[in-house]
Scaffold this motif. Structure first.
Motif, PDB file in Angstrom:
ATOM      1  N   LEU A   1       0.848  -1.190   0.000  1.00 54.83           N
ATOM      2  CA  LEU A   1       0.000   0.000   0.000  1.00 54.83           C
ATOM      3  C   LEU A   1       0.883   1.240   0.000  1.00 54.83           C
ATOM      4  O   LEU A   1       1.847   1.316   0.773  1.00 54.83           O
ATOM      5  N   SER A   2       0.571   2.208  -0.862  1.00 55.89           N
ATOM      6  CA  SER A   2       1.207   3.529  -0.792  1.00 55.89           C
ATOM      7  C   SER A   2       0.175   4.500  -0.240  1.00 55.89           C
ATOM      8  O   SER A   2      -0.855   4.750  -0.874  1.00 55.89           O
ATOM      9  N   ARG A   3       0.448   5.008   0.962  1.00 58.13           N
ATOM     10  CA  ARG A   3      -0.460   5.986   1.584  1.00 58.13           C
ATOM     11  C   ARG A   3       0.088   7.377   1.347  1.00 58.13           C
ATOM     12  O   ARG A   3       1.257   7.645   1.650  1.00 58.13           O
ATOM     13  N   LYS A   4      -0.758   8.266   0.847  1.00 59.41           N
ATOM     14  CA  LYS A   4      -0.290   9.600   0.442  1.00 59.41           C
ATOM     15  C   LYS A   4      -1.280  10.672   0.866  1.00 59.41           C
ATOM     16  O   LYS A   4      -2.445  10.370   1.163  1.00 59.41           O
ATOM     17  N   GLY A   5      -0.782  11.914   0.891  1.00 57.15           N
ATOM     18  CA  GLY A   5      -1.642  13.019   1.332  1.00 57.15           C
ATOM     19  C   GLY A   5      -1.850  12.987   2.835  1.00 57.15           C
ATOM     20  O   GLY A   5      -2.792  13.590   3.349  1.00 57.15           O
ATOM     21  N   THR A   6      -0.955  12.301   3.534  1.00 53.65           N
ATOM     22  CA  THR A   6      -1.116  12.129   4.987  1.00 53.65           C
ATOM     23  C   THR A   6      -0.603  13.343   5.762  1.00 53.65           C
ATOM     24  O   THR A   6      -0.987  13.533   6.919  1.00 53.65           O
ATOM     25  N   HIS A   7       0.291  14.117   5.150  1.00 51.98           N
ATOM     26  CA  HIS A   7       0.805  15.292   5.860  1.00 51.98           C
ATOM     27  C   HIS A   7      -0.204  16.430   5.753  1.00 51.98           C
ATOM     28  O   HIS A   7      -0.634  16.785   4.655  1.00 51.98           O
ATOM     29  N   ILE A   8      -0.558  17.010   6.894  1.00 55.12           N
ATOM     30  CA  ILE A   8      -1.611  18.043   6.928  1.00 55.12           C
ATOM     31  C   ILE A   8      -1.306  19.232   6.020  1.00 55.12           C
ATOM     32  O   ILE A   8      -2.227  19.839   5.470  1.00 55.12           O
ATOM     33  N   GLY A   9      -0.017  19.512   5.831  1.00 57.15           N
ATOM     34  CA  GLY A   9       0.372  20.708   5.087  1.00 57.15           C
ATOM     35  C   GLY A   9       0.961  20.442   3.715  1.00 57.15           C
ATOM     36  O   GLY A   9       1.657  21.305   3.164  1.00 57.15           O
ATOM     37  N   LEU A  10       0.705  19.258   3.133  1.00 56.11           N
ATOM     38  CA  LEU A  10       1.247  18.930   1.799  1.00 56.11           C
ATOM     39  C   LEU A  10       0.193  18.244   0.941  1.00 56.11           C
ATOM     40  O   LEU A  10      -0.394  17.245   1.370  1.00 56.11           O
ATOM     41  N   GLU A  11       0.009  18.738  -0.271  1.00 55.75           N
ATOM     42  CA  GLU A  11      -0.805  18.015  -1.241  1.00 55.75           C
ATOM     43  C   GLU A  11       0.078  16.932  -1.857  1.00 55.75           C
ATOM     44  O   GLU A  11       1.297  17.123  -2.000  1.00 55.75           O
ATOM     45  N   ALA A  12      -0.487  15.785  -2.169  1.00 54.65           N
ATOM     46  CA  ALA A  12       0.298  14.706  -2.774  1.00 54.65           C
ATOM     47  C   ALA A  12      -0.639  13.882  -3.650  1.00 54.65           C
ATOM     48  O   ALA A  12      -1.477  13.147  -3.143  1.00 54.65           O
ATOM     49  N   TYR A  13      -0.524  14.038  -4.950  1.00 55.35           N
ATOM     50  CA  TYR A  13      -1.390  13.286  -5.867  1.00 55.35           C
ATOM     51  C   TYR A  13      -0.768  11.961  -6.299  1.00 55.35           C
ATOM     52  O   TYR A  13      -1.472  10.992  -6.544  1.00 55.35           O
ATOM     53  N   SER A  14       0.561  11.929  -6.436  1.00 55.52           N
ATOM     54  CA  SER A  14       1.203  10.750  -7.018  1.00 55.52           C
ATOM     55  C   SER A  14       1.442   9.654  -5.978  1.00 55.52           C
ATOM     56  O   SER A  14       1.845   9.940  -4.844  1.00 55.52           O
ATOM     57  N   ALA A  15       1.240   8.409  -6.380  1.00 53.15           N
ATOM     58  CA  ALA A  15       1.546   7.278  -5.495  1.00 53.15           C
ATOM     59  C   ALA A  15       3.040   7.239  -5.145  1.00 53.15           C
ATOM     60  O   ALA A  15       3.435   6.619  -4.159  1.00 53.15           O
ATOM     61  N   PHE A  16       3.870   7.924  -5.965  1.00 50.35           N
ATOM     62  CA  PHE A  16       5.307   7.996  -5.687  1.00 50.35           C
ATOM     63  C   PHE A  16       5.612   9.012  -4.577  1.00 50.35           C
ATOM     64  O   PHE A  16       6.754   9.138  -4.165  1.00 50.35           O
ATOM     65  N   GLU A  17       4.587   9.732  -4.103  1.00 46.94           N
ATOM     66  CA  GLU A  17       4.777  10.673  -2.993  1.00 46.94           C
ATOM     67  C   GLU A  17       4.315  10.109  -1.658  1.00 46.94           C
ATOM     68  O   GLU A  17       4.273  10.834  -0.659  1.00 46.94           O
ATOM     69  N   GLY A  18       3.939   8.835  -1.627  1.00 46.52           N
ATOM     70  CA  GLY A  18       3.451   8.242  -0.385  1.00 46.52           C
ATOM     71  C   GLY A  18       4.511   7.400   0.306  1.00 46.52           C
ATOM     72  O   GLY A  18       5.622   7.249  -0.198  1.00 46.52           O
ATOM     73  N   TYR A  19       4.150   6.857   1.476  1.00 44.95           N
ATOM     74  CA  TYR A  19       5.031   5.889   2.128  1.00 44.95           C
ATOM     75  C   TYR A  19       4.472   4.486   1.870  1.00 44.95           C
ATOM     76  O   TYR A  19       3.270   4.308   1.674  1.00 44.95           O
ATOM     77  N   ILE A  20       5.380   3.520   1.851  1.00 44.36           N
ATOM     78  CA  ILE A  20       4.998   2.147   1.505  1.00 44.36           C
ATOM     79  C   ILE A  20       4.788   1.342   2.784  1.00 44.36           C
ATOM     80  O   ILE A  20       5.624   1.365   3.692  1.00 44.36           O
ATOM     81  N   THR A  21       3.654   0.636   2.843  1.00 43.58           N
ATOM     82  CA  THR A  21       3.355  -0.174   4.024  1.00 43.58           C
ATOM     83  C   THR A  21       2.658  -1.458   3.586  1.00 43.58           C
ATOM     84  O   THR A  21       2.389  -1.671   2.409  1.00 43.58           O
ATOM     85  N   GLU A  22       2.431  -2.362   4.574  1.00 43.21           N
ATOM     86  CA  GLU A  22       1.733  -3.615   4.288  1.00 43.21           C
ATOM     87  C   GLU A  22       0.314  -3.298   3.830  1.00 43.21           C
ATOM     88  O   GLU A  22      -0.325  -2.408   4.391  1.00 43.21           O
ATOM     89  N   PHE A  23      -0.204  -4.061   2.877  1.00 45.72           N
ATOM     90  CA  PHE A  23      -1.575  -3.805   2.441  1.00 45.72           C
ATOM     91  C   PHE A  23      -2.583  -4.290   3.484  1.00 45.72           C
ATOM     92  O   PHE A  23      -3.539  -3.589   3.819  1.00 45.72           O
ATOM     93  N   SER A  24      -2.375  -5.494   3.994  1.00 46.84           N
ATOM     94  CA  SER A  24      -3.394  -6.087   4.869  1.00 46.84           C
ATOM     95  C   SER A  24      -3.279  -5.634   6.318  1.00 46.84           C
ATOM     96  O   SER A  24      -4.214  -5.813   7.091  1.00 46.84           O
TER      97      SER A  24
END
Ligand code: VGL
Ligand code: ZN
Length: 251
Positions: A120-143
């Protein structure tokens, strides 16, 4: 499907009719195709990455964070890295802990079966940053995903990286991935930005039009045109021969 990853962008209830707060028109039509791509008797992806837009309340992109401004207005803002940019303001969507942020159930169930091949790539998690691309997220376990750490939520954000140095690129390269197939929502925002990152990071990139829908028609057409001009392969939305085309491109 040697060295090819499937990227499934933001197939979340808030981007889907009938009740999504930022639904892509006819977004539900992509679900059977994505389910087909996740059928293990038909496809053997070595790596699958789903992305999840995953915002805190009061995220910088929400119109409600900037009264009296309204959704879909452009607004000049300064983000948490001190960068001035033009934000398109959005209705509240994909807020952590809400149903709207969850990945659609039929897709989620299928993804769970791919166990350690799916992340899973989770993105847009920082309150002060827009992030549209999956390459801007952090990688974690899906399940069993992890919640954002301080630097990914409200602390000093991680330094902006070139797409090829991003967490997702590093993960894909480590797995030997050279090509990516992209599907999901919305074509003109997160799918488009993910595809731009993917091309910049030198992955051979295919967009499967029948398995994506956009927020605006003009935005969607422009996105396809720009991605083609940058060397991406785009299968048109109405193309019924997509199955064979993906398999030929994969060779
Ligand atoms: C998206 C607008 C705001 C998307 C996410 O997934 O395309 N669009 N946040
Ligand atoms: Zn968002």
């Amino acid at each position: 499907m040697d060295r090819i990853a499937l990227l499934i962008i933001d197939v979340q209830y808030d981007f889907l009719p009938p009740s999504g707060s930022l639904a892509a028109e006819h977004g539900e039509e992509i679900l059977p195709i994505i389910e087909d791509l996740l059928d293990e008797t038909k496809w053997d992806w070595p790596v699958i990455v789903a992305s999840q837009d995953y915002h805190p309340r009061d995220h910088i992109s929400f119109a409600t964070t900037h009264p009296p401004h309204k959704p879909f207005e452009p607004l000049l803002l300064k983000d948490a890295r001190g960068t001035n940019y033009e934000q398109t303001l959005w209705p509240e969507h994909c807020i952590q802990g809400t149903k709207g942020s969850e990945i659609e159930e039929s897709v989620k169930e299928k993804l769970d079966k791919w166990s350690d091949k799916v992340k899973l790539s989770r993105k847009g998690t920082h309150i002060g940053l827009e992030a549209y691309s999956a390459f801007e997220g952090y990688i974690t376990e899906f399940s069993n995903p992890s919640e954002p750490t301080l630097e990914w939520s409200s602390g000093k954000p991680p330094e902006s990286t070139l797409p090829e140095q991003s967490p997702l690129s590093l993960y894909l390269r480590q797995k030997g991935i050279e090509k990516v197939v992209i599907v999901g929502l919305a074509t003109d925002f997160c799918v488009f930005q993910t595809a731009l990152s993917s091309i910049s990071a030198s992955f051979d990139t295919l967009l499967l039009g029948p398995a994506m829908r956009g927020i605006s028609k003009e935005g969607t057409e422009k996105a396809f045109e720009r991605l083609r001009s940058m060397g991406g392969t785009v299968i048109d939305q109405g193309d019924t021969n997509w199955n064979t085309k993906i398999r030929d491109w994969a060779k």
